[in-house]
Write a protein that holds these residues in place. Structure first.
Motif, PDB file in Angstrom:
ATOM      1  N   THR A 263       7.220  -4.394  -2.218  1.00  0.00           N
ATOM      2  CA  THR A 263       6.329  -4.128  -3.355  1.00  0.00           C
ATOM      3  C   THR A 263       6.751  -2.848  -4.064  1.00  0.00           C
ATOM      4  OG1 THR A 263       4.718  -2.878  -2.039  1.00  0.00           O
ATOM      5  CG2 THR A 263       4.342  -5.252  -2.284  1.00  0.00           C
ATOM      6  N   VAL A 264       6.468  -2.818  -5.366  1.00  0.00           N
ATOM      7  CA  VAL A 264       6.627  -1.614  -6.179  1.00  0.00           C
ATOM      8  C   VAL A 264       5.313  -1.410  -6.922  1.00  0.00           C
ATOM      9  CG1 VAL A 264       7.959  -0.443  -7.964  1.00  0.00           C
ATOM     10  CG2 VAL A 264       9.066  -2.167  -6.515  1.00  0.00           C
ATOM     11  N   VAL A 265       4.770  -0.201  -6.870  1.00  0.00           N
ATOM     12  CA  VAL A 265       3.488   0.096  -7.518  1.00  0.00           C
ATOM     13  C   VAL A 265       3.647   1.302  -8.430  1.00  0.00           C
ATOM     14  CG1 VAL A 265       1.088   0.803  -7.181  1.00  0.00           C
ATOM     15  CG2 VAL A 265       2.108  -0.884  -5.646  1.00  0.00           C
ATOM     16  N   ASP A 266       3.146   1.171  -9.660  1.00  0.00           N
ATOM     17  CA  ASP A 266       3.003   2.308 -10.572  1.00  0.00           C
ATOM     18  C   ASP A 266       1.515   2.574 -10.705  1.00  0.00           C
ATOM     19  OD1 ASP A 266       3.589   4.289 -12.595  1.00  0.00           O
ATOM     20  OD2 ASP A 266       2.910   2.795 -14.064  1.00  0.00           O
ATOM     21  N   SER A 267       1.041   3.602 -10.017  1.00  0.00           N
ATOM     22  CA  SER A 267      -0.409   3.839  -9.952  1.00  0.00           C
ATOM     23  C   SER A 267      -0.994   4.198 -11.314  1.00  0.00           C
ATOM     24  CB  SER A 267      -0.715   4.945  -8.940  1.00  0.00           C
ATOM     25  OG  SER A 267      -0.051   6.146  -9.274  1.00  0.00           O
ATOM     26  N   ALA A 268      -0.211   4.810 -12.189  1.00  0.00           N
ATOM     27  CA  ALA A 268      -0.738   5.218 -13.493  1.00  0.00           C
ATOM     28  C   ALA A 268      -1.115   4.005 -14.349  1.00  0.00           C
ATOM     29  CB  ALA A 268       0.268   6.092 -14.220  1.00  0.00           C
ATOM     30  N   SER A 269      -0.262   2.975 -14.358  1.00  0.00           N
ATOM     31  CA  SER A 269      -0.553   1.792 -15.172  1.00  0.00           C
ATOM     32  C   SER A 269      -1.354   0.749 -14.400  1.00  0.00           C
ATOM     33  CB  SER A 269       0.757   1.150 -15.643  1.00  0.00           C
ATOM     34  OG  SER A 269       1.459   0.583 -14.547  1.00  0.00           O
ATOM     35  N   GLY A 270      -1.317   0.842 -13.062  1.00  0.00           N
ATOM     36  CA  GLY A 270      -1.977  -0.154 -12.236  1.00  0.00           C
ATOM     37  C   GLY A 270      -1.144  -1.399 -12.001  1.00  0.00           C
TER      38      GLY A 270
END
Length: 345
Positions: A263-270
């Motif tokens: 998985t890859v997550v960008d917390s700022a954009s969700g």
């Protein structure tokens, strides 16, 4: 589901076609038959804003002049082949060099820049673009006439599946992948240093100074290469670990997968990207060597603007008997699949 087709450009008298598949939930995937390149993937963030989440260009000329394999099909063999040569059944095959003494990503005339035959097919809950190419015996030095088919299938679950199939009339080697650079911030608003990657991998492959695997498996414990509980990319970029420094400040390493899920997550954009593959390894590349002499849809190119998850057998496996094999027997069917599913968190 919907498919649109348009003209992307012209190369040596050939019309280059572009396809865009759109599903019922705001996701779309665009690709062209030059290199089988995925030129755009647009998905919503947690606020419902639909933006592009990969690196790519709007013109054929930019792909020809500037692209570091953006979005392309890579073959016949992904990664580097040491010394641009290998031996099968006592016969030495000399490949064309394009990375110092080595061959990288199938050579300068690799699958990333051939013109593929293409067609589209639409169903109720998924749509598919099929690319096919016949690589002649001896192309870039590889033995065997290789018939290759690659399918890009988008469904209504916001999942893009890439499936590969090939057959050769001679014993050969094959190791296909896709070289899409992801940036989940949307329209390249930020770099990928804050992206968090998670994958079940206990070992990565040590690289030498020319980025060829030495054959050594290094345990990830207590290193910047331990993504088992999740890790932000900036930890490796800022690390003084010899292997991170060697790769240009970040990652360009094969990881041996315990499971095929990442998985890859960008917390700022969700935005969250879930990857599932049947391949035994993945090369995580964090665009450490991305040039700064061009723009990507108006954004200045720079290091760490995207990350690649190149699912494959380890590079240079043909020179390491303890690596998963990339040898394809005559008339044996090569078949593999990787899927990319987008969520919001």
């Amino acid at each position: 589901m919907n498919i649109t087709e348009s003209i992307f450009g012209e190369l040596n008298g050939h019309i280059i076609k572009s396809y865009t598949i759109s599903n019922d939930h705001g996701m779309s995937v665009s690709c062209i038959d030059y290199g089988g390149i995925i030129t755009g993937i647009s998905v919503p963030d947690r606020e419902g804003n639909i933006e592009n989440v990969i690196l790519g260009f709007d013109t054929l000329e930019e792909y020809i002049n500037h692209s570091p394999f953006f979005g392309a099909i890579i073959g016949r063999a992904a990664g580097r082949i040491a010394g641009s040569a290998f031996t099968l059944d006592g016969t030495v095959y000399q490949l064309k060099k394009n990375d110092g003494e080595h061959q990288l990503h199938g050579g300068a005339g690799g699958f990333h820049q051939v013109i593929w035959d293409s067609d589209a097919e639409k169903g109720l809950n998924e749509a598919n673009i099929r690319f096919s190419y016949i690589s002649p015996d001896g192309e870039e030095g590889y033995p065997g006439t290789l018939e290759v088919t690659v399918n890009y299938t988008l469904n209504n679950e916001n999942e893009l599946a890439i499936s590969y199939e090939a057959i050769s009339d001679k014993k050969t080697i094959i190791n296909l992948t896709n070289h899409t650079y992801f940036n989940l911030s949307g329209d390249l608003k930020r770099d990928i240093l804050d992206h968090e990657v998670t994958m079940e991998s206990d070992h990565f492959l040590e690289l030498d100074e020319t980025l060829i695997p030495t054959g050594e498996f290094i345990h990830v414990e207590n290193t910047p290469f331990d993504f088992r509980a999740g890790k932000e990319i900036k930890e490796g970029v800022m690390s003084g670990h010899q292997q991170n420094v060697l790769a240009g400040g970040g990652y360009d390493h094969p990881f041996l997968l315990n499971t095929g899920e990442m998985t890859v997550v960008d917390s700022a954009s969700g935005r969250k990207l879930a990857v599932e593959t049947d391949r035994p390894s993945v090369v995580l590349y964090t665009a450490n060597m991305l040039g700064s002499d061009f723009k990507i849809r108006g954004v200045q190119s720079k290091s760490h603007l995207g990350l690649c998850l190149e699912t494959q057998c380890p590079p240079d496996s043909v020179h390491h008997e303890h690596f998963p094999s990339i040898v394809l027997e005559k008339n044996e069917v090569y078949k593999t699949k990787t899927s990319f599913k987008f969520h919001v968190v």
